[in-house]
Write a protein that holds these residues in place. Sequence first.
Motif, PDB file in Angstrom:
ATOM      1  N   MET A   1     -15.078 -12.434   2.231  1.00  0.00           N
ATOM      2  CA  MET A   1     -16.433 -11.915   2.476  1.00  0.00           C
ATOM      3  C   MET A   1     -17.368 -12.250   1.305  1.00  0.00           C
ATOM      4  SD  MET A   1     -16.686  -9.663   5.232  1.00  0.00           S
ATOM      5  CE  MET A   1     -15.607  -8.689   6.288  1.00  0.00           C
TER       6      MET A   1
ATOM      7  N   SER B   1      -9.876 -14.079   0.968  1.00  0.00           N
ATOM      8  CA  SER B   1     -10.479 -14.388  -0.345  1.00  0.00           C
ATOM      9  C   SER B   1      -9.608 -15.358  -1.118  1.00  0.00           C
ATOM     10  CB  SER B   1     -10.661 -13.107  -1.173  1.00  0.00           C
ATOM     11  OG  SER B   1     -11.584 -12.263  -0.536  1.00  0.00           O
TER      12      SER B   1
ATOM     13  N   ASP C   1      -9.075  -9.103   3.918  1.00  0.00           N
ATOM     14  CA  ASP C   1     -10.054  -9.571   2.934  1.00  0.00           C
ATOM     15  C   ASP C   1      -9.363 -10.209   1.730  1.00  0.00           C
ATOM     16  OD1 ASP C   1     -12.787  -9.883   2.099  1.00  0.00           O
ATOM     17  OD2 ASP C   1     -12.438  -8.308   0.624  1.00  0.00           O
ATOM     18  N   TYR C   2      -8.262  -9.604   1.259  1.00  0.00           N
ATOM     19  CA  TYR C   2      -7.518 -10.207   0.148  1.00  0.00           C
ATOM     20  C   TYR C   2      -6.997 -11.593   0.563  1.00  0.00           C
ATOM     21  CZ  TYR C   2      -7.486  -5.528  -2.012  1.00  0.00           C
ATOM     22  OH  TYR C   2      -7.848  -4.323  -2.552  1.00  0.00           O
TER      23      TYR C   2
ATOM     24  N   ASN D   1      -7.835   0.565   7.759  1.00  0.00           N
ATOM     25  CA  ASN D   1      -8.474   0.223   6.492  1.00  0.00           C
ATOM     26  C   ASN D   1      -7.582  -0.677   5.652  1.00  0.00           C
ATOM     27  OD1 ASN D   1     -11.070   1.009   5.667  1.00  0.00           O
ATOM     28  ND2 ASN D   1     -10.475   3.157   5.683  1.00  0.00           N
TER      29      ASN D   1
ATOM     30  N   HIS E   1      -6.931   5.107   8.492  1.00  0.00           N
ATOM     31  CA  HIS E   1      -6.568   4.661   7.145  1.00  0.00           C
ATOM     32  C   HIS E   1      -5.639   3.450   7.200  1.00  0.00           C
ATOM     33  CE1 HIS E   1      -8.638   7.251   4.409  1.00  0.00           C
ATOM     34  NE2 HIS E   1      -8.355   8.305   5.151  1.00  0.00           N
TER      35      HIS E   1
ATOM     36  N   LEU F   1      -7.594  -4.143   7.152  1.00  0.00           N
ATOM     37  CA  LEU F   1      -8.831  -4.889   6.875  1.00  0.00           C
ATOM     38  C   LEU F   1      -8.907  -5.301   5.403  1.00  0.00           C
ATOM     39  CD1 LEU F   1     -11.526  -3.086   9.058  1.00  0.00           C
ATOM     40  CD2 LEU F   1      -9.920  -4.900   9.657  1.00  0.00           C
ATOM     41  N   ASN F   2      -8.436  -4.417   4.511  1.00  0.00           N
ATOM     42  CA  ASN F   2      -8.396  -4.793   3.095  1.00  0.00           C
ATOM     43  C   ASN F   2      -7.439  -5.972   2.880  1.00  0.00           C
ATOM     44  OD1 ASN F   2     -10.307  -3.053   1.841  1.00  0.00           O
ATOM     45  ND2 ASN F   2      -8.904  -1.344   2.111  1.00  0.00           N
TER      46      ASN F   2
ATOM     47  N   PHE G   1       0.857  -1.177   0.000  1.00  0.00           N
ATOM     48  CA  PHE G   1       0.000   0.000   0.000  1.00  0.00           C
ATOM     49  C   PHE G   1       0.901   1.237   0.000  1.00  0.00           C
ATOM     50  CE2 PHE G   1      -2.382  -3.358   2.065  1.00  0.00           C
ATOM     51  CZ  PHE G   1      -3.666  -3.235   1.572  1.00  0.00           C
TER      52      PHE G   1
END
Lengths: 253, 253
Positions: B49, B43, B39-40, B32, B29, B35-36, B12
Amino acid sequence: METKLKIGSYSFAAEPFHCDFKHRLFLGHLCNALLNAADYHSSERGYGMSYLNTMHKTWVLSRLAIKVKRLPKAKEQFVVNTWIDDVMRMFTSRNFTVDVNEDEIVSCKTVWAMIDTTTRRPVNIAEVNNGLIVNYIDKEKPCSASIPDRISLGIDASMQRQLQMEYSDADVNGHVNSVKLIDHVLDLFDISWHRQHAIDEFDIFYKTESHPGDVLSFYKEQTADNEWNVRVERPTDKGFVEVCRCRIVARRE
Amino acid sequence: METKLKIGSYSFAAEPFHCDFKHRLFLGHLCNALLNAADYHSSERGYGMSYLNTMHKTWVLSRLAIKVKRLPKAKEQFVVNTWIDDVMRMFTSRNFTVDVNEDEIVSCKTVWAMIDTTTRRPVNIAEVNNGLIVNYIDKEKPCSASIPDRISLGIDASMQRQLQMEYSDADVNGHVNSVKLIDHVLDLFDISWHRQHAIDEFDIFYKTESHPGDVLSFYKEQTADNEWNVRVERPTDKGFVEVCRCRIVARRE
Protein backbone atom coordinates in the motif's frame (compact mmCIF):
# COMPACT_ATOMS: atom_id res chain seq x y z
CA MET A 1 10.07 -18.43 43.19
CA GLU A 2 11.48 -17.64 39.78
CA THR A 3 13.20 -14.28 39.84
CA LYS A 4 11.64 -11.76 37.51
CA LEU A 5 12.58 -8.19 36.82
CA LYS A 6 10.18 -5.68 38.29
CA ILE A 7 9.67 -3.99 34.93
CA GLY A 8 8.36 -6.05 32.01
CA SER A 9 8.94 -4.91 28.42
CA TYR A 10 6.87 -6.15 25.48
CA SER A 11 7.16 -5.35 21.79
CA PHE A 12 4.24 -4.52 19.54
CA ALA A 13 3.80 -3.14 16.03
CA ALA A 14 1.34 -0.43 15.01
CA GLU A 15 -0.36 -2.55 12.38
CA PRO A 16 -1.75 -0.52 9.46
CA PHE A 17 -5.29 -1.81 9.97
CA HIS A 18 -5.17 -0.55 13.59
CA CYS A 19 -4.34 3.01 12.50
CA ASP A 20 -6.60 6.00 11.92
CA PHE A 21 -6.83 8.27 8.88
CA LYS A 22 -3.78 10.18 10.16
CA HIS A 23 -1.83 6.89 9.95
CA ARG A 24 -1.45 6.82 13.74
CA LEU A 25 -2.36 3.95 16.04
CA PHE A 26 -5.89 4.38 17.44
CA LEU A 27 -5.71 5.29 21.14
CA GLY A 28 -7.97 2.29 21.82
CA HIS A 29 -5.55 -0.08 20.09
CA LEU A 30 -2.69 1.42 22.10
CA CYS A 31 -4.67 0.79 25.30
CA ASN A 32 -5.25 -2.80 24.13
CA ALA A 33 -1.47 -3.19 23.86
CA LEU A 34 -1.09 -1.74 27.40
CA LEU A 35 -3.68 -4.14 28.84
CA ASN A 36 -2.11 -7.09 27.02
CA ALA A 37 1.31 -6.09 28.40
CA ALA A 38 -0.24 -5.88 31.90
CA ASP A 39 -1.63 -9.38 31.50
CA TYR A 40 1.71 -10.78 30.27
CA HIS A 41 3.57 -9.03 33.12
CA SER A 42 1.20 -10.21 35.85
CA SER A 43 0.96 -13.74 34.41
CA GLU A 44 4.75 -14.10 34.44
CA ARG A 45 4.72 -13.11 38.13
CA GLY A 46 1.87 -15.32 39.33
CA TYR A 47 -0.94 -12.77 39.25
CA GLY A 48 -2.36 -13.24 35.75
CA MET A 49 -6.06 -13.32 34.87
CA SER A 50 -5.94 -17.03 33.90
CA TYR A 51 -4.44 -18.04 37.27
CA LEU A 52 -6.77 -15.76 39.23
CA ASN A 53 -9.77 -17.21 37.38
CA THR A 54 -8.94 -20.68 38.78
CA MET A 55 -9.56 -19.21 42.26
CA HIS A 56 -12.64 -17.22 41.15
CA LYS A 57 -10.82 -13.92 41.23
CA THR A 58 -9.99 -11.40 38.54
CA TRP A 59 -8.46 -7.96 37.98
CA VAL A 60 -10.84 -5.11 37.24
CA LEU A 61 -9.52 -1.90 35.73
CA SER A 62 -10.72 1.01 37.84
CA ARG A 63 -8.87 4.08 36.53
CA LEU A 64 -6.64 4.84 33.57
CA ALA A 65 -4.81 8.08 32.78
CA ILE A 66 -2.77 8.36 29.62
CA LYS A 67 -0.48 11.18 28.53
CA VAL A 68 0.48 11.26 24.88
CA LYS A 69 3.48 12.99 23.36
CA ARG A 70 2.71 11.28 20.09
CA LEU A 71 1.05 8.02 19.01
CA PRO A 72 2.94 5.24 17.20
CA LYS A 73 2.81 5.64 13.42
CA ALA A 74 1.64 2.90 11.03
CA LYS A 75 4.15 0.02 10.92
CA GLU A 76 6.25 1.51 13.74
CA GLN A 77 7.54 -0.93 16.35
CA PHE A 78 6.98 0.15 19.94
CA VAL A 79 7.86 -1.25 23.35
CA VAL A 80 5.45 -1.18 26.28
CA ASN A 81 7.18 -1.14 29.68
CA THR A 82 4.97 -1.88 32.67
CA TRP A 83 5.47 -2.20 36.40
CA ILE A 84 3.57 -2.06 39.69
CA ASP A 85 4.36 1.09 41.62
CA ASP A 86 2.09 0.59 44.63
CA VAL A 87 -0.08 -2.05 46.26
CA MET A 88 -2.78 -0.93 48.65
CA ARG A 89 -5.17 -3.28 50.43
CA MET A 90 -7.81 -3.36 47.72
CA PHE A 91 -6.07 -1.62 44.84
CA THR A 92 -2.90 -1.95 42.81
CA SER A 93 -1.32 0.89 40.91
CA ARG A 94 0.35 -0.04 37.61
CA ASN A 95 2.36 2.27 35.37
CA PHE A 96 3.29 2.08 31.71
CA THR A 97 5.61 3.87 29.33
CA VAL A 98 5.67 3.41 25.58
CA ASP A 99 9.01 3.79 23.79
CA VAL A 100 9.95 4.03 20.13
CA ASN A 101 13.71 3.61 19.70
CA GLU A 102 14.12 4.30 23.45
CA ASP A 103 12.34 7.62 23.11
CA GLU A 104 9.33 7.78 25.46
CA ILE A 105 6.22 8.82 23.53
CA VAL A 106 3.41 7.82 25.94
CA SER A 107 3.04 7.35 29.69
CA CYS A 108 0.09 5.84 31.50
CA LYS A 109 -1.03 5.21 35.07
CA THR A 110 -3.75 2.71 36.01
CA VAL A 111 -5.49 1.52 39.17
CA TRP A 112 -6.83 -2.03 39.42
CA ALA A 113 -9.01 -3.81 41.98
CA MET A 114 -8.94 -7.55 42.49
CA ILE A 115 -12.46 -8.91 42.85
CA ASP A 116 -14.10 -12.21 43.68
CA THR A 117 -15.93 -13.28 40.51
CA THR A 118 -18.78 -14.91 42.45
CA THR A 119 -19.52 -12.12 44.95
CA ARG A 120 -18.18 -9.30 42.64
CA ARG A 121 -16.67 -7.82 45.86
CA PRO A 122 -13.07 -6.61 46.19
CA VAL A 123 -10.62 -9.03 47.78
CA ASN A 124 -7.45 -8.34 49.74
CA ILE A 125 -4.59 -8.59 47.23
CA ALA A 126 -2.15 -9.64 50.00
CA GLU A 127 -4.10 -12.89 50.43
CA VAL A 128 -3.17 -14.12 46.94
CA ASN A 129 0.17 -15.92 46.46
CA ASN A 130 1.25 -14.97 50.02
CA GLY A 131 1.31 -11.33 49.00
CA LEU A 132 4.40 -11.88 46.83
CA ILE A 133 3.21 -9.03 44.61
CA VAL A 134 4.86 -6.52 46.98
CA ASN A 135 8.26 -7.89 45.92
CA TYR A 136 7.65 -6.48 42.45
CA ILE A 137 6.89 -2.90 43.49
CA ASP A 138 9.12 -0.37 41.77
CA LYS A 139 8.74 3.17 43.06
CA GLU A 140 11.87 4.44 41.32
CA LYS A 141 11.02 4.50 37.61
CA PRO A 142 9.31 7.79 36.80
CA CYS A 143 5.88 8.00 35.14
CA SER A 144 4.71 11.42 34.03
CA ALA A 145 1.01 10.54 33.73
CA SER A 146 -1.17 11.33 36.74
CA ILE A 147 -4.71 10.40 37.65
CA PRO A 148 -6.95 13.40 38.39
CA ASP A 149 -8.70 13.44 41.79
CA ARG A 150 -12.07 13.87 40.15
CA ILE A 151 -13.79 14.40 36.81
CA SER A 152 -16.77 16.72 37.20
CA LEU A 153 -19.65 17.20 34.78
CA GLY A 154 -22.08 20.05 35.25
CA ILE A 155 -25.75 20.29 34.34
CA ASP A 156 -24.78 21.53 30.87
CA ALA A 157 -23.55 18.12 29.79
CA SER A 158 -25.79 17.12 26.92
CA MET A 159 -26.68 13.67 25.67
CA GLN A 160 -24.79 13.04 22.44
CA ARG A 161 -25.59 9.47 21.56
CA GLN A 162 -27.37 6.33 22.69
CA LEU A 163 -25.73 3.11 21.60
CA GLN A 164 -26.65 -0.49 22.24
CA MET A 165 -23.74 -2.67 23.30
CA GLU A 166 -23.31 -5.75 21.12
CA TYR A 167 -21.32 -8.99 20.79
CA SER A 168 -18.18 -7.20 19.54
CA ASP A 169 -18.21 -4.92 22.62
CA ALA A 170 -17.88 -7.80 25.10
CA ASP A 171 -14.60 -9.06 26.53
CA VAL A 172 -13.62 -12.57 27.64
CA ASN A 173 -15.67 -12.07 30.83
CA GLY A 174 -18.79 -11.10 28.87
CA HIS A 175 -18.64 -7.47 30.12
CA VAL A 176 -18.31 -4.45 27.88
CA ASN A 177 -14.59 -4.18 27.10
CA SER A 178 -12.83 -1.24 28.82
CA VAL A 179 -11.15 -0.32 25.55
CA LYS A 180 -14.34 -0.42 23.46
CA LEU A 181 -15.70 2.23 25.85
CA ILE A 182 -12.68 4.41 25.00
CA ASP A 183 -13.43 3.91 21.27
CA HIS A 184 -17.08 4.85 21.77
CA VAL A 185 -16.13 7.97 23.79
CA LEU A 186 -13.69 9.16 21.10
CA ASP A 187 -16.43 8.55 18.51
CA LEU A 188 -18.41 11.38 20.18
CA PHE A 189 -15.97 13.69 18.39
CA ASP A 190 -16.63 13.78 14.66
CA ILE A 191 -14.07 13.24 11.94
CA SER A 192 -13.44 16.97 11.40
CA TRP A 193 -12.66 17.37 15.12
CA HIS A 194 -10.18 14.47 14.86
CA ARG A 195 -8.70 16.08 11.75
CA GLN A 196 -8.00 19.27 13.70
CA HIS A 197 -7.04 17.84 17.09
CA ALA A 198 -4.56 15.43 18.63
CA ILE A 199 -5.18 13.95 22.07
CA ASP A 200 -2.74 15.03 24.80
CA GLU A 201 -4.41 13.37 27.77
CA PHE A 202 -7.19 10.85 28.23
CA ASP A 203 -8.45 9.84 31.68
CA ILE A 204 -11.19 7.33 32.38
CA PHE A 205 -12.79 6.24 35.67
CA TYR A 206 -14.72 2.98 35.40
CA LYS A 207 -17.75 2.86 37.71
CA THR A 208 -20.00 -0.15 36.98
CA GLU A 209 -19.92 -2.97 34.48
CA SER A 210 -22.22 -3.09 31.49
CA HIS A 211 -23.20 -5.92 29.17
CA PRO A 212 -24.24 -6.59 25.57
CA GLY A 213 -27.87 -5.52 25.22
CA ASP A 214 -27.42 -2.45 27.47
CA VAL A 215 -28.21 0.83 25.73
CA LEU A 216 -25.58 3.30 26.90
CA SER A 217 -26.19 7.06 27.01
CA PHE A 218 -23.19 9.30 26.33
CA TYR A 219 -23.12 12.85 27.80
CA LYS A 220 -20.46 15.36 26.81
CA GLU A 221 -19.49 18.78 28.11
CA GLN A 222 -16.73 21.14 27.01
CA THR A 223 -15.04 22.39 30.19
CA ALA A 224 -12.23 24.51 28.73
CA ASP A 225 -10.97 25.57 25.32
CA ASN A 226 -9.06 22.31 24.91
CA GLU A 227 -10.85 20.05 27.42
CA TRP A 228 -13.98 17.89 27.35
CA ASN A 229 -15.61 15.64 29.97
CA VAL A 230 -17.84 12.67 29.15
CA ARG A 231 -20.21 10.61 31.31
CA VAL A 232 -21.63 7.26 30.20
CA GLU A 233 -24.76 5.81 31.83
CA ARG A 234 -26.79 2.66 31.54
CA PRO A 235 -30.40 2.07 32.58
CA THR A 236 -31.29 -0.09 35.59
CA ASP A 237 -34.62 -1.02 37.21
CA LYS A 238 -34.32 2.08 39.37
CA GLY A 239 -33.09 4.67 36.90
CA PHE A 240 -29.55 5.12 35.59
CA VAL A 241 -26.12 4.23 36.89
CA GLU A 242 -22.82 5.55 35.71
CA VAL A 243 -20.67 3.20 33.61
CA CYS A 244 -17.66 5.51 33.34
CA ARG A 245 -16.59 9.11 33.08
CA CYS A 246 -13.73 10.55 31.06
CA ARG A 247 -11.66 13.67 30.63
CA ILE A 248 -10.09 14.47 27.25
CA VAL A 249 -7.44 17.13 26.70
CA ALA A 250 -6.56 17.81 23.07
CA ARG A 251 -4.33 20.20 21.18
CA ARG A 252 -5.02 21.84 17.82
CA GLU A 253 -2.91 20.58 14.96
CA MET B 1 15.05 -8.13 -7.94
CA GLU B 2 15.43 -9.60 -4.50
CA THR B 3 14.23 -13.18 -4.57
CA LYS B 4 11.29 -13.79 -2.28
CA LEU B 5 9.37 -16.95 -1.60
CA LYS B 6 5.94 -17.00 -3.14
CA ILE B 7 4.30 -17.78 0.18
CA GLY B 8 4.79 -15.38 3.09
CA SER B 9 4.30 -16.55 6.69
CA TYR B 10 3.68 -14.18 9.58
CA SER B 11 3.23 -14.92 13.28
CA PHE B 12 0.55 -13.39 15.45
CA ALA B 13 -0.82 -14.00 18.93
CA ALA B 14 -4.50 -14.13 19.88
CA GLU B 15 -4.22 -11.40 22.50
CA PRO B 16 -6.70 -11.79 25.35
CA PHE B 17 -8.25 -8.36 24.79
CA HIS B 18 -8.97 -9.36 21.17
CA CYS B 19 -10.98 -12.43 22.22
CA ASP B 20 -14.70 -12.90 22.74
CA PHE B 21 -16.55 -14.30 25.74
CA LYS B 22 -15.77 -17.83 24.54
CA HIS B 23 -12.07 -16.93 24.80
CA ARG B 24 -11.66 -17.17 21.02
CA LEU B 25 -10.20 -14.54 18.74
CA PHE B 26 -12.94 -12.34 17.25
CA LEU B 27 -13.38 -13.14 13.54
CA GLY B 28 -12.80 -9.43 12.86
CA HIS B 29 -9.45 -9.50 14.64
CA LEU B 30 -8.48 -12.61 12.68
CA CYS B 31 -9.34 -10.78 9.44
CA ASN B 32 -7.21 -7.85 10.64
CA ALA B 33 -4.30 -10.27 10.98
CA LEU B 34 -4.98 -11.59 7.46
CA LEU B 35 -5.05 -8.08 5.98
CA ASN B 36 -1.88 -7.11 7.85
CA ALA B 37 -0.18 -10.27 6.54
CA ALA B 38 -1.33 -9.35 3.00
CA ASP B 39 0.20 -5.90 3.40
CA TYR B 40 3.50 -7.30 4.72
CA HIS B 41 3.60 -9.87 1.90
CA SER B 42 2.86 -7.37 -0.86
CA SER B 43 5.19 -4.71 0.61
CA GLU B 44 8.09 -7.18 0.66
CA ARG B 45 7.44 -7.90 -3.03
CA GLY B 46 7.07 -4.31 -4.26
CA TYR B 47 3.26 -4.12 -4.27
CA GLY B 48 2.53 -2.73 -0.78
CA MET B 49 0.00 0.00 0.00
CA SER B 50 2.71 2.51 1.00
CA TYR B 51 4.55 2.11 -2.31
CA LEU B 52 1.33 2.18 -4.35
CA ASN B 53 0.23 5.34 -2.54
CA THR B 54 3.31 7.15 -3.88
CA MET B 55 1.90 6.56 -7.39
CA HIS B 56 -1.69 7.37 -6.36
CA LYS B 57 -2.78 3.75 -6.46
CA THR B 58 -4.07 1.43 -3.77
CA TRP B 59 -5.45 -2.06 -3.21
CA VAL B 60 -9.18 -2.35 -2.57
CA LEU B 61 -10.58 -5.52 -1.06
CA SER B 62 -13.45 -6.71 -3.23
CA ARG B 63 -14.39 -10.17 -1.91
CA LEU B 64 -13.43 -12.26 1.10
CA ALA B 65 -14.50 -15.84 1.88
CA ILE B 66 -13.34 -17.46 5.09
CA LYS B 67 -13.77 -21.06 6.21
CA VAL B 68 -13.25 -21.77 9.88
CA LYS B 69 -12.42 -25.12 11.45
CA ARG B 70 -11.80 -23.33 14.73
CA LEU B 71 -10.65 -19.86 15.78
CA PRO B 72 -7.39 -19.26 17.67
CA LYS B 73 -7.85 -19.42 21.45
CA ALA B 74 -6.77 -16.65 23.82
CA LYS B 75 -2.95 -16.42 24.02
CA GLU B 76 -2.49 -18.98 21.23
CA GLN B 77 0.22 -18.23 18.68
CA PHE B 78 -0.86 -18.62 15.06
CA VAL B 79 0.82 -18.30 11.69
CA VAL B 80 -0.83 -16.66 8.70
CA ASN B 81 0.40 -17.95 5.33
CA THR B 82 -0.53 -15.88 2.32
CA TRP B 83 0.10 -16.03 -1.40
CA ILE B 84 -1.22 -14.80 -4.74
CA ASP B 85 -2.89 -17.59 -6.68
CA ASP B 86 -4.05 -15.65 -9.73
CA VAL B 87 -3.65 -12.27 -11.39
CA MET B 88 -6.28 -11.13 -13.84
CA ARG B 89 -6.23 -7.80 -15.66
CA MET B 90 -8.07 -5.83 -13.00
CA PHE B 91 -8.16 -8.27 -10.10
CA THR B 92 -5.76 -10.28 -7.99
CA SER B 93 -6.74 -13.40 -6.08
CA ARG B 94 -4.96 -13.88 -2.74
CA ASN B 95 -5.26 -16.92 -0.48
CA PHE B 96 -4.57 -17.43 3.20
CA THR B 97 -4.27 -20.32 5.60
CA VAL B 98 -3.98 -20.02 9.37
CA ASP B 99 -1.97 -22.65 11.22
CA VAL B 100 -1.57 -23.45 14.89
CA ASN B 101 1.35 -25.83 15.41
CA GLU B 102 1.23 -26.65 11.68
CA ASP B 103 -2.40 -27.69 11.94
CA GLU B 104 -4.56 -25.66 9.52
CA ILE B 105 -7.53 -24.15 11.38
CA VAL B 106 -8.73 -21.47 8.92
CA SER B 107 -8.56 -20.91 5.16
CA CYS B 108 -9.49 -17.76 3.29
CA LYS B 109 -9.77 -16.56 -0.29
CA THR B 110 -9.84 -12.89 -1.26
CA VAL B 111 -10.13 -10.82 -4.45
CA TRP B 112 -8.53 -7.39 -4.70
CA ALA B 113 -8.74 -4.61 -7.26
CA MET B 114 -6.00 -2.03 -7.75
CA ILE B 115 -7.47 1.43 -8.17
CA ASP B 116 -6.22 4.90 -8.99
CA THR B 117 -6.82 6.98 -5.85
CA THR B 118 -7.60 10.14 -7.83
CA THR B 119 -10.06 8.70 -10.38
CA ARG B 120 -11.20 5.79 -8.11
CA ARG B 121 -11.11 3.65 -11.28
CA PRO B 122 -9.47 0.22 -11.54
CA VAL B 123 -5.98 0.14 -13.05
CA ASN B 124 -4.23 -2.61 -14.96
CA ILE B 125 -2.11 -4.47 -12.39
CA ALA B 126 0.40 -5.51 -15.08
CA GLU B 127 1.38 -1.85 -15.52
CA VAL B 128 2.84 -1.63 -12.01
CA ASN B 129 6.45 -2.73 -11.43
CA ASN B 130 6.62 -4.20 -14.96
CA GLY B 131 4.03 -6.80 -14.00
CA LEU B 132 6.53 -8.59 -11.74
CA ILE B 133 3.60 -9.71 -9.57
CA VAL B 134 3.00 -12.66 -11.93
CA ASN B 135 6.34 -14.12 -10.79
CA TYR B 136 4.83 -14.66 -7.36
CA ILE B 137 1.76 -16.60 -8.43
CA ASP B 138 1.49 -19.97 -6.70
CA LYS B 139 -1.28 -22.19 -8.05
CA GLU B 140 -0.04 -25.32 -6.25
CA LYS B 141 -0.78 -24.70 -2.56
CA PRO B 142 -4.34 -25.77 -1.82
CA CYS B 143 -6.92 -23.46 -0.23
CA SER B 144 -10.20 -25.00 0.83
CA ALA B 145 -12.16 -21.73 1.05
CA SER B 146 -14.19 -20.75 -2.00
CA ILE B 147 -15.98 -17.58 -3.00
CA PRO B 148 -19.67 -18.08 -3.83
CA ASP B 149 -20.86 -16.89 -7.25
CA ARG B 150 -23.55 -14.78 -5.69
CA ILE B 151 -25.20 -13.87 -2.39
CA SER B 152 -28.94 -13.35 -2.85
CA LEU B 153 -31.33 -11.62 -0.50
CA GLY B 154 -35.08 -11.86 -1.05
CA ILE B 155 -37.82 -9.40 -0.24
CA ASP B 156 -38.10 -10.91 3.24
CA ALA B 157 -34.81 -9.41 4.39
CA SER B 158 -35.74 -7.07 7.22
CA MET B 159 -33.91 -4.03 8.49
CA GLN B 160 -32.21 -4.90 11.76
CA ARG B 161 -30.25 -1.83 12.66
CA GLN B 162 -29.20 1.62 11.52
CA LEU B 163 -25.80 2.70 12.67
CA GLN B 164 -23.84 5.87 12.04
CA MET B 165 -20.22 5.30 11.08
CA GLU B 166 -17.77 7.17 13.29
CA TYR B 167 -14.06 8.01 13.67
CA SER B 168 -13.18 4.52 14.98
CA ASP B 169 -14.77 2.91 11.89
CA ALA B 170 -12.42 4.66 9.44
CA ASP B 171 -9.19 3.19 8.12
CA VAL B 172 -5.98 4.94 7.04
CA ASN B 173 -7.69 6.01 3.80
CA GLY B 174 -10.62 7.57 5.70
CA HIS B 175 -13.08 4.95 4.41
CA VAL B 176 -15.07 2.61 6.62
CA ASN B 177 -12.68 -0.23 7.48
CA SER B 178 -13.50 -3.55 5.77
CA VAL B 179 -13.07 -5.36 9.07
CA LYS B 180 -15.26 -3.00 11.09
CA LEU B 181 -18.06 -3.89 8.65
CA ILE B 182 -17.53 -7.57 9.55
CA ASP B 183 -17.78 -6.65 13.26
CA HIS B 184 -21.00 -4.70 12.66
CA VAL B 185 -22.51 -7.57 10.64
CA LEU B 186 -21.73 -10.12 13.37
CA ASP B 187 -23.26 -7.70 15.91
CA LEU B 188 -26.63 -8.29 14.17
CA PHE B 189 -26.61 -11.64 15.99
CA ASP B 190 -27.22 -11.21 19.70
CA ILE B 191 -25.10 -12.62 22.47
CA SER B 192 -27.33 -15.67 23.00
CA TRP B 193 -26.99 -16.56 19.30
CA HIS B 194 -23.21 -16.30 19.62
CA ARG B 195 -23.38 -18.45 22.76
CA GLN B 196 -25.14 -21.21 20.79
CA HIS B 197 -23.38 -20.92 17.44
CA ALA B 198 -19.90 -21.02 15.98
CA ILE B 199 -19.19 -19.57 12.54
CA ASP B 200 -18.20 -22.09 9.86
CA GLU B 201 -18.11 -19.77 6.86
CA PHE B 202 -18.24 -16.03 6.37
CA ASP B 203 -18.32 -14.45 2.90
CA ILE B 204 -18.42 -10.74 2.16
CA PHE B 205 -18.69 -8.86 -1.15
CA TYR B 206 -17.71 -5.20 -0.90
CA LYS B 207 -19.69 -2.98 -3.27
CA THR B 208 -19.12 0.73 -2.54
CA GLU B 209 -17.10 2.67 -0.01
CA SER B 210 -18.68 4.44 2.93
CA HIS B 211 -17.37 7.13 5.24
CA PRO B 212 -17.71 8.38 8.82
CA GLY B 213 -21.02 10.24 9.07
CA ASP B 214 -22.86 7.74 6.81
CA VAL B 215 -25.80 6.04 8.53
CA LEU B 216 -25.69 2.43 7.38
CA SER B 217 -28.82 0.23 7.22
CA PHE B 218 -28.34 -3.47 7.94
CA TYR B 219 -30.80 -6.00 6.42
CA LYS B 220 -30.76 -9.66 7.46
CA GLU B 221 -32.51 -12.76 6.14
CA GLN B 222 -32.29 -16.37 7.28
CA THR B 223 -31.92 -18.47 4.13
CA ALA B 224 -31.52 -21.96 5.64
CA ASP B 225 -31.47 -23.56 9.05
CA ASN B 226 -27.82 -22.65 9.53
CA GLU B 227 -27.40 -19.83 7.02
CA TRP B 228 -28.03 -16.08 7.02
CA ASN B 229 -27.51 -13.36 4.41
CA VAL B 230 -26.96 -9.68 5.19
CA ARG B 231 -27.09 -6.56 3.01
CA VAL B 232 -25.70 -3.20 4.12
CA GLU B 233 -26.82 0.04 2.45
CA ARG B 234 -25.99 3.71 2.71
CA PRO B 235 -28.08 6.69 1.61
CA THR B 236 -27.08 8.81 -1.40
CA ASP B 237 -28.69 11.81 -3.09
CA LYS B 238 -30.65 9.42 -5.30
CA GLY B 239 -31.70 6.73 -2.82
CA PHE B 240 -29.60 3.93 -1.43
CA VAL B 241 -26.52 2.06 -2.64
CA GLU B 242 -25.18 -1.21 -1.38
CA VAL B 243 -22.05 -1.08 0.78
CA CYS B 244 -21.61 -4.84 1.09
CA ARG B 245 -23.44 -8.13 1.32
CA CYS B 246 -22.54 -11.16 3.41
CA ARG B 247 -23.31 -14.82 3.86
CA ILE B 248 -22.87 -16.46 7.26
CA VAL B 249 -22.95 -20.22 7.83
CA ALA B 250 -22.89 -21.30 11.46
CA ARG B 251 -23.10 -24.54 13.40
CA ARG B 252 -24.79 -25.16 16.71
CA GLU B 253 -22.49 -25.77 19.64
